[in-house]
Scaffold this active site. Structure first.
Site, PDB file in Angstrom:
ATOM      1  N   ASP A 165      54.836  61.099  59.177  1.00 17.69           N
ATOM      2  CA  ASP A 165      55.671  61.429  60.327  1.00 17.69           C
ATOM      3  C   ASP A 165      56.697  60.304  60.493  1.00 17.69           C
ATOM      4  OD1 ASP A 165      53.559  63.252  60.502  1.00 17.69           O
ATOM      5  OD2 ASP A 165      53.577  63.261  62.691  1.00 17.69           O
ATOM      6  N   LYS A 228      59.801  67.656  64.069  1.00 15.20           N
ATOM      7  CA  LYS A 228      58.886  67.297  65.154  1.00 15.20           C
ATOM      8  C   LYS A 228      59.702  66.834  66.355  1.00 15.20           C
ATOM      9  CE  LYS A 228      55.199  63.850  66.017  1.00 15.20           C
ATOM     10  NZ  LYS A 228      54.359  62.820  65.362  1.00 15.20           N
ATOM     11  N   LYS A 264      56.621  70.885  64.922  1.00 20.30           N
ATOM     12  CA  LYS A 264      55.538  70.179  65.598  1.00 20.30           C
ATOM     13  C   LYS A 264      56.017  69.621  66.933  1.00 20.30           C
ATOM     14  CE  LYS A 264      52.421  66.165  65.168  1.00 20.30           C
ATOM     15  NZ  LYS A 264      51.941  65.069  64.289  1.00 20.30           N
TER      16      LYS A 264
END
Length: 328
Positions: A165, A228, A264
């Protein structure tokens, strides 16, 4: 995660779907023209649509299925300076068996930790199928030289991370240095090797919905496997309107390119009711193909506890006491 072919039933494009992406990223000027040529977002309309989606409800069997699906979509997360190997081992055990008293309860999708704790999570999770995600690239600020960010990424992958991430350089993005952001994502993607890349936009710092749409497309064109919303360290974090815009972006990107990208939302999603609102939005905006842990995740720490409590309530007809779930 395997990218499917273009799915014609994914929903109508927003105009960008027909764009010719060839040559868009050859220089800053071309990238700017493309990103600023994306359709503008009607903020009032987007907020109103998200509010309407939030009123949808599901009952009985469908709700039970949604709860289990939401559990399977959780990236169980601990990203605190006081994290210890013991805490990560406990969290990893919980990810594998969220409800030790009920073997029918599904495992979560992943455990998300800092890079120095990846090996601990990997050893604990073993061959369980629960992935290890690691934040990298000078999380949460993204303020570091590129070689440091790439080393951070490689270290996490070498330690066993299945997913990375990363955070974008919001300063560069907001200054209009789009090619710099694009090239950095490309470089981190390469450093990931076999690991999947989730690109954190930190939407709370992007200010406008138009910027969220542009950042979403920029990340996808650079090779993101997921986009995300947030680090969880900035407010607002994962809001329903912003997630809806990102779902529109991945839907239209697949129509344009044939490549599917996941979404996400992370930060601030704490209740089963909230999680179900997000799942309804996924279904209505992007389509059923995204109702899978390979394509939609919740970045959360406390959400799992409420999902477990609501799950038992549906099975037994009563709420459990406060000691039913572990405190993360």
């Amino acid at each position: 995660m395997t990218a499917p072919t273009t799915h014609p039933g994914a929903g109508p494009g927003n105009g960008a779907a027909a764009a010719d992406l060839d040559g868009v990223t050859r220089d800053d000027a071309s990238l700017r023209r493309f990103l600023h040529g994306l359709p503008g977002v009607d903020q009032v309309g987007a907020d109103a649509r998200a509010a309407t989606l939030a009123t949808r409800s599901i009952k009985t069997t469908a709700k039970a299925q949604a709860i289990d699906l939401a559990i399977r979509m959780v990236d169980l997360t601990t990203l605190e300076g006081q994290d210890t190997p013991g805490k990560v081992r406990a969290l990893s055990s919980k990810a594998m068996r969220p409800d030790p008293s009920d073997p029918s309860c599904p495992a979560t999708a992943a455990v998300c930790v800092y890079p120095d704790l990846v090996a601990v999570a990997k050893q604990t999770l073993g061959a369980s199928g629960v992935h290890v995600a690691a934040v990298a690239t000078a999380f949460p600020s993204g303020r570091a030289a590129r070689d440091i960010k790439l080393a951070d990424t490689r270290d996490a992958v070498e330690a066993g991370a299945d997913e990375i991430d990363m955070v974008i350089d919001r300063g560069a993005f907001l200054s209009g240095r789009y090619l710099q952001v694009f090239e950095e994502i490309v470089a981190v993607k390469q450093a990931c090797g076999p690991a999947h890349l989730k690109v954190i936009l930190e939407t709370g710092e992007l200010v406008t919905y138009d910027a969220v749409r542009r950042a979403s497309w920029l990340a996808m064109m650079a090779g993101a496997d997921f986009i995300k919303t947030s680090t969880g360290k900035v407010q607002p974090a994962a809001t329903l309107p912003v997630t809806m815009l990102m779902l529109e972006a991945v839907r239209d990107f697949r129509l344009a390119t044939g490549t599917q990208v996941g979404v996400k939302p992370a930060g601030g999603i704490r209740t089963t009711k909230d999680a179900i609102k997000f799942l309804v939005t996924v279904n209505e905006v992007a389509g059923r193909d995204w109702l899978d842990p390979d394509w939609f995740r919740f970045g959360a720490s406390t959400l799992l506890n409420d999902l477990l409590l609501q799950r038992q309530k549906m099975q037994t007809g009563r709420y459990s006491g406060p000691d039913y779930v572990t405190v993360d």
